[in-house]
Enzyme design. Structure first.
Site, PDB file in Angstrom:
ATOM      1  N   GLY A 181       0.810  -1.235   0.000  1.00  0.00           N
ATOM      2  CA  GLY A 181       0.000   0.000   0.000  1.00  0.00           C
ATOM      3  C   GLY A 181       0.831   1.268   0.000  1.00  0.00           C
ATOM      4  N   ASP A 195       5.838  12.136  -7.882  1.00  0.00           N
ATOM      5  CA  ASP A 195       5.263  12.269  -6.533  1.00  0.00           C
ATOM      6  C   ASP A 195       6.159  13.143  -5.654  1.00  0.00           C
ATOM      7  OD1 ASP A 195       3.322  11.167  -4.383  1.00  0.00           O
ATOM      8  OD2 ASP A 195       5.295  10.711  -3.564  1.00  0.00           O
ATOM      9  N   LYS A 199       5.483  16.923  -3.962  1.00  0.00           N
ATOM     10  CA  LYS A 199       5.719  17.192  -2.534  1.00  0.00           C
ATOM     11  C   LYS A 199       6.675  18.365  -2.338  1.00  0.00           C
ATOM     12  CE  LYS A 199       4.689  12.468  -1.099  1.00  0.00           C
ATOM     13  NZ  LYS A 199       5.243  11.113  -1.032  1.00  0.00           N
TER      14      LYS A 199
END
Ligand code: NDP
Ligand code: HSE
Length: 399
Positions: A181, A195, A199
């Protein structure tokens, strides 16, 4: 305080678990009873203990005036943006883990929240369970932020750690990270660096109070890193980490995402597995480091629920966050200087092209590897674009 959760996947189900398991202490900390009324998802969950709360129609949540806080954990920009905007406009606070949404629409959503005297909170959008957004907004306000850098993606740190320590193959470890996950729905976002880019865009926007468009950030992922690069790293007593960084330089604020070779003396050397480590350097504080689990169901849910508690505590008032829609122009990274680890084909004229270098013991036939002197991005790119035979390059951050 009634709560609705949008998206019952890894993080959303974690949020429900945290709110249920820690209900008593959360109620005390929030100063009111926090109860989940709806869980919106596309699927049914017939075996789930919360199956009676599952709905598929967002308008039920939007219209229900008893819902004070909405948790958005669906991911993606659409329809998350439309749902979140509508909730804020209807006077509901929103807590989200969705960095894509925050990086793209954070400034606008914060301004709607302010106008409606509610809160738009997104602690889990950076660093998973690590508190970093709240410290930047509330604890480091006396400082001018000079630099934010670190390991911002759990999946890629997990992959690089397992490849280095256990010799596992990239795709096997990526699959494992997905099963745990950690990875994004489309894991390209992790492995191509997008990603981490979102950020660092969020952190930079918060540090300087203006919108940083993530499309402006130079981004390299880890798909070009091979077993051989890792072999060389080991030979150097170093390891490969993907960093997101933004800092004030002589030419302005630069931001980038790229793999770096770091040595044992580097404070992020020990940040392994799914952990993230984020440095913030202030002009008064010096360096502070934030460390913890950067991805995964419960650590991330813990950060989301902390936002829910904050939203409940601040009912009727907006926690001030400075992030205007005005664009922050980033400086080009051309003048950023780094030592570099370079692999070239046998026969490449190293000295004539790179000057003095430190030649390394070859780990493969028909190639040579070396460390360069500090070179600017512009100088390196000039060489790379005019010379055949460069196999790979990784920047160095040796302490
Ligand atoms: P998941 O894919 O596990 O969960 C998303 C859930 O939302 C799924 O159940 C999905 O349903 C549901 N969903 C998607 N679209 C809709 C819709 N239109 N209406 C209703 N339900 C919908 O993702 P994660 O929980 O891993 O991530 C959620 C967000 O949190 C992302 O933005 C991610 O980047 C972020 N995040 C994730 C972390 C992690 O460790 N996983 C850590 C930090 C942030 P279905 O499966 O049927 O499509
Ligand atoms: N996919 C992300 C990561 C989730 O691995 O870091 C946490 O933002």
């Amino acid at each position: 305080m009634n709560v609705a959760v949008l998206g019952y996947g890894t993080v959303g189900s974690g949020v429900v678990e945290v709110l249920t398991k820690n209900q008593d202490s959360i109620d005390v900390k929030a100063g009111k009873e926090i109860r989940i009324k709806y869980i919106l998802d596309l699927r049914d969950f017939p075996e789930d203990p919360h199956k009676d709360k599952i709905i598929h129609d967002f308008s039920i949540i939007s219209k229900d005036t008893s819902i004070g806080i909405v948790v958005e954990t669906m991911g993606g920009v659409h329809p998350a943006y439309e749902f979140v905007k509508e909730c804020l406009e209807k006077g509901k606070s929103v807590c989200t883990s969705n960095k894509e949404l925050v990086a793209k629409h954070g400034a606008e959503l914060l301004s709607i929240a302010k106008e409606k005297k509610v809160n738009f909170l997104f602690e889990a959008s950076v660093g998973g369970g690590i508190p970093i957004i709240r410290p930047l907004n509330q604890s480091l306000t006396a400082d001018k932020i000079l630099e934010i850098s670190g390991i911002l993606n759990g999946t890629t740190n997990y992959i690089l750690t397992k490849m280095t320590q256990e010799g596992l193959d990239f795709h096997t470890v990526l699959k494992d990270a997905q099963e745990k996950g950690y990875a994004e729905r489309n894991p390209e976002a992790d492995i191509e660096g997008y990603d981490a880019c979102r950020k660092i865009a969020i952190l930079t926007s918060l540090a300087y109070g203006k919108q940083v468009d993530y499309e402006d950030i130079y981004t390299e992922g880890i798909t070009g890193i091979t077993d051989l690069d890792i072999k060389y790293a080991k030979e150097l007593d170093a390891s490969i980490k993907i960093f997101g960084m933004s800092k004030i330089t002589d030419t302005g604020i630069i931001a980038m995402v790229a793999p770096f070779l770091i040595n044992k003396a580097h404070p992020l050397f020990m940040v392994n597995d799914v952990f993230n480590g984020i440095f913030v350097k202030g002009n008064m504080l010096g360096e502070a480091m934030f460390y913890g689990r950067g991805a995964g169901k419960l650590p991330t849910a813990s950060a989301v629920v902390a936002d829910v508690v904050d939203a409940a505590k601040h009912e009727g008032t907006t926690i001030m966050t400075i992030w205007s829609k005005e664009k922050l122009e980033l400086a080009k990274i051309d003048s950023a200087k780094f030592h570099r680890f370079v692999r070239v084909k046998d026969g490449f004229h190293i000295a004539g092209t790179f000057g003095n270098v430190q030649v390394l013991k070859s780990q493969a036939e028909k190639e040579r590897a070396f460390l360069t002197r500090p070179m600017t991005e512009a100088d390196y790119q000039k060489i790379a674009s005019t010379n055949d035979g460069i196999l790979s390059m990784i920047r160095l951050d040796f302490k």
